[in-house]
Design an enzyme around this catalytic site. Structure first.
Site, PDB file in Angstrom:
ATOM      1  N   ARG A 120     -10.724  28.567   7.656  1.00  0.00           N
ATOM      2  CA  ARG A 120     -12.125  28.878   7.898  1.00  0.00           C
ATOM      3  C   ARG A 120     -12.452  30.263   7.361  1.00  0.00           C
ATOM      4  NH1 ARG A 120     -13.560  27.025  12.884  1.00  0.00           N
ATOM      5  NH2 ARG A 120     -15.321  28.386  13.135  1.00  0.00           N
ATOM      6  N   LYS A 171     -20.839  29.767  16.680  1.00  0.00           N
ATOM      7  CA  LYS A 171     -22.167  29.478  17.239  1.00  0.00           C
ATOM      8  C   LYS A 171     -22.293  30.031  18.644  1.00  0.00           C
ATOM      9  CE  LYS A 171     -22.315  25.155  15.063  1.00  0.00           C
ATOM     10  NZ  LYS A 171     -21.935  23.886  15.620  1.00  0.00           N
ATOM     11  N   GLU A 231     -21.989  19.945  14.613  1.00  0.00           N
ATOM     12  CA  GLU A 231     -22.499  19.623  15.941  1.00  0.00           C
ATOM     13  C   GLU A 231     -23.854  20.334  16.072  1.00  0.00           C
ATOM     14  OE1 GLU A 231     -20.018  20.786  19.272  1.00  0.00           O
ATOM     15  OE2 GLU A 231     -21.533  20.048  20.687  1.00  0.00           O
TER      16      GLU A 231
HETATM   17  P1  ATP Z   1     -18.616  27.157  15.650  1.00  0.00           P
HETATM   18  O1  ATP Z   1     -17.353  27.667  16.282  1.00  0.00           O
HETATM   19  O2  ATP Z   1     -19.355  28.193  14.899  1.00  0.00           O
HETATM   20  O3  ATP Z   1     -19.463  26.365  16.580  1.00  0.00           O
HETATM   21  P2  ATP Z   1     -17.680  24.717  14.717  1.00  0.00           P
HETATM   22  O4  ATP Z   1     -16.483  24.501  13.887  1.00  0.00           O
HETATM   23  O5  ATP Z   1     -17.582  24.338  16.155  1.00  0.00           O
HETATM   24  O6  ATP Z   1     -18.117  26.189  14.525  1.00  0.00           O
HETATM   25  P3  ATP Z   1     -19.208  22.547  13.770  1.00  0.00           P
HETATM   26  O7  ATP Z   1     -20.654  22.295  13.875  1.00  0.00           O
HETATM   27  O8  ATP Z   1     -18.309  21.674  14.518  1.00  0.00           O
HETATM   28  O9  ATP Z   1     -18.974  24.057  14.150  1.00  0.00           O
HETATM   29  O10 ATP Z   1     -18.769  22.638  12.259  1.00  0.00           O
HETATM   30  C1  ATP Z   1     -19.125  21.742  11.235  1.00  0.00           C
HETATM   31  C2  ATP Z   1     -18.155  21.905  10.104  1.00  0.00           C
HETATM   32  O11 ATP Z   1     -18.185  23.244   9.611  1.00  0.00           O
HETATM   33  C3  ATP Z   1     -16.747  21.635  10.557  1.00  0.00           C
HETATM   34  O12 ATP Z   1     -16.134  20.798   9.613  1.00  0.00           O
HETATM   35  C4  ATP Z   1     -16.109  22.991  10.614  1.00  0.00           C
HETATM   36  O13 ATP Z   1     -14.746  22.924  10.351  1.00  0.00           O
HETATM   37  C5  ATP Z   1     -16.876  23.774   9.551  1.00  0.00           C
HETATM   38  N1  ATP Z   1     -16.874  25.200   9.848  1.00  0.00           N
HETATM   39  C6  ATP Z   1     -17.309  25.811  10.971  1.00  0.00           C
HETATM   40  N2  ATP Z   1     -17.096  27.135  10.927  1.00  0.00           N
HETATM   41  C7  ATP Z   1     -16.500  27.387   9.735  1.00  0.00           C
HETATM   42  C8  ATP Z   1     -16.019  28.574   9.081  1.00  0.00           C
HETATM   43  N3  ATP Z   1     -16.098  29.765   9.651  1.00  0.00           N
HETATM   44  N4  ATP Z   1     -15.472  28.443   7.854  1.00  0.00           N
HETATM   45  C9  ATP Z   1     -15.399  27.240   7.259  1.00  0.00           C
HETATM   46  N5  ATP Z   1     -15.822  26.098   7.815  1.00  0.00           N
HETATM   47  C10 ATP Z   1     -16.372  26.153   9.033  1.00  0.00           C
HETATM   48 MG    MG Z   2     -17.823  22.913  17.419  1.00  0.00          MG
END
Ligand code: ATP
Ligand code: MG
Length: 553
Positions: A262, A272, A37
């Site tokens: 994760r 984020k 995102e």
């Molecule tokens: P954040 O909580 O940091 O915003 P998110 O999962 O909401 O993380 P996205 O932009 O939706 O962020 O993530 C894109 C991809 O990266 C998704 O498939 C997510 O599962 C993966 N991802 C995000 N954080 C991690 C992590 N700590 N370890 C492994 N994969 C991750």
């Molecule tokens: Mg997200």
């Protein structure tokens, strides 16, 4: 750019894919995607997902798309989109196709109408509060909305008006009609669309409604013919909804969602939302502050793409959440730089050394290997003069036991040159040591001194020839392994996470360093020329990592 090698070790996801291929599922195709995102910069956790998705595609001769999950216009921006593209490319990966979930808005709308026509979705006019109350809990089933049995015609008409902007935010939502008594709360008539009168970066004001993540994600995967949709464990409970939507709709494909753990890394936080807070509250200088766990921050700190890919390979892919020690990440960059970086000499906290038995204009050119184990990396000249600088730590008037550096009346070897002996310690009026007067033993260039042992070797720079500049000594941003669990950010910030040294001296050759060039400064650690601030006139280096691990408990 150094191309990533396809990963070699196995993991449970590769086992699933091997099995799929053995029965020719998806006609033997493997297609993955990385779906961020664009609401912030990517962090090292995302690198794990990037390496997995692109790595799987490379290993199986498949493809991996980059898809921006841009369904939440209030929080998303073009700056983030561009930063994400840069980060993925810098890590060494090339996406097959670039997509935005917003490209599918029309298709998603039409599919939602299909669900309404099948009696599988309805417009709910309850307030957000009422919807929440009717959802039930883990122990109690939900309650069906009074709007659940609206006619198909009424639903279609209302949904169209929602799209046209005839209602205010929050007046209605579109919900899937599944099962309010389901044990899985995600299946209790989840929201598919909400009204948001917000301008979207790409679609402008053409939409007044935006689809929810769970609905968008599976349809987008299907539209792109993804075969294996890899996501983190928190989506496990969403998988039944992923499958329900695709089963109800006649989409071109039905990808398989597989969840993995994760990354959680000690002494930092990977979310984020938290990272935005660090930036907005000025705890750091920005997204690319070298202490940030963002990819751009880690890059500015001096990490190489190869070291990050190596890290992702070493931590592996599992189904169990676990914390990884920062030392694992640091070992990856140390191993890389130990093998590949040139050695240089720098003095961070200088103290003058005058060689009194050499003339004022003494100039001698010495030759140093760039790497002790790899002559192929070449040699460079270093000037030796009678005015030198050494690090303050390498002299002691009152040495602790076993101190092998310079002491009054004692001898030490200057790395790659002579053994010197300190005979005078000059102090200023406040008693600070400002100069050491020494003599040198001319017979010790590349030879052991006669008749005595000199154990210590210290680094040095010729003041006459060296170049002055800045070093930023970075350390962990937080002083506790799980800072996200603390009461306040202020209470866990490491006050020594960035120490700026403005009066450093570098051997002359470092004037030729290019931004992002990495070195080992002998005895001090690994450093990188800062990609923003380093210039030939004023060199600026960031400490990437110490020579040895100093944090492991
Ligand atoms: P954040 O909580 O940091 O915003 P998110 O999962 O909401 O993380 P996205 O932009 O939706 O962020 O993530 C894109 C991809 O990266 C998704 O498939 C997510 O599962 C993966 N991802 C995000 N954080 C991690 C992590 N700590 N370890 C492994 N994969 C991750
Ligand atoms: Mg997200």
């Amino acid at each position: 750019m150094n191309k990533p090698e396809p990963p070699v070790t196995g993991n449970f996801i590769r086992n699933i894919i091997d099995e799929d291929l053995s029965v020719n599922k998806n006609d033997g195709r493997v297609a993955t995607r990385f779906p961020p995102e664009p609401n912030g910069y990517l962090h090292i956790g995302h690198a794990k997902s990037i390496c997995l998705n692109f790595g799987i595609a490379a290993q199986y001769g498949g493809s991996c798309n980059l898809r921006f999950d841009d369904t939440n216009p209030a929080k998303e921006s073009e700056e983030y989109v561009n930063a994400i593209k840069d980060d993925v490319s810098w890590l060494g990966f090339e996406w097959h196709e670039l997509h935005h979930a917003s490209d599918y808005f029309e298709q998603l709308y039409n599919y939602a109408c299909d669900l309404i026509k099948k009696g599988k979705a309805y417009v709910d006019s309850s307030t957000a509060e009422e919807v929440r109350e009717m959802r039930g809990s883990l122990t109690e089933p939900g309650v069906e909305s009074p709007y659940r049995n609206r006619s198909i015609e009424e639903n279609l008409a209302l949904f169209e008006k929602m799209r046209n902007g005839d209602f205010a935010d929050g007046e209605h939502i579109l919900r899937a009609k599944i099962d309010m008594a389901s044990g899985n709360i995600n299946m209790r008539d989840p929201t598919l669309y909400r009204i948001r009168k917000v301008e979207h970066v790409r679609t402008g004001n053409s939409w007044s409604i935006y689809p929810m993540y769970d609905y968008t994600h599976c349809v987008s995967d299907a539209m792109e013919n993804i075969t294996h949709s890899l996501c983190t464990l928190e989506f496990e409970d969403h998988r039944p909804l992923y499958d329900w939507v695709l089963d109800e709709l006649q989409t071109p494909a039905h990808p398989q969602q597989i969840e993995f753990a994760r990354l959680s890394l000690e002494y930092t936080m990977l979310s984020k939302r938290r990272l935005i807070q660090l930036v907005e509250e000025n705890h750091v200088e920005g997204w690319d502050d070298p202490r940030m766990p963002t990819i751009t921050g880690i890059r500015r700190r001096g990490y190489t793409p190869a070291s990050i890919r190596d890290f992702c390979e070493r931590i592996g892919i599992t189904k169990n959440d676990s914390w990884i020690e920062m030392a694992v990440l640091e070992t990856c960059i140390r191993d890389d730089l130990n093998e590949n970086s040139h050695r240089r000499m720098a003095v961070l906290d200088p103290i003058k050394v005058t060689i009194t038995d050499l003339p004022e204009d003494h100039h001698e050119e010495l030759s140093f290997a760039n790497h002790p184990q790899n002559e192929a990396l070449g040699r460079r000249p270093i000037a030796f003069s009678n005015k030198l600088l050494i690090d303050r730590d390498d002299f002691s008037e009152d040495p602790p036991p076993k101190y092998q550096r310079l002491v009054p009346g004692g001898e030490v070897r200057l790395r790659g040159s002579y053994v010197i002996k300190c005979h005078d310690v000059i102090k200023d009026s406040s008693g600070n040591v400002v100069e050491l007067r020494c003599t040198h033993d001319a017979a010790t260039l590349g030879k052991k001194p006669e008749g005595r042992k000199v154990k210590g070797v210290i680094h040095w720079v010729s003041e006459t020839h060296g170049v002055q500049g800045e070093v930023r000594v970075y350390d962990h941003l937080f002083n506790t392994p799980n800072p996200a669990g603390a009461d306040s950010i202020e209470s866990v910030i490491n006050p020594e996470s960035c120490i700026i040294k403005q009066n450093c001296y570098f051997e002359a050759d470092l004037q030729n360093a290019k931004p992002e060039e990495r070195f080992q400064f002998e005895r001090l650690g690994y450093f990188v020329a800062d990609r923003r601030d380093h210039t030939k006139e004023r060199p600026v280096f960031n400490r990437t990592v110490t020579l040895r691990d100093t944090w492991t408990r």
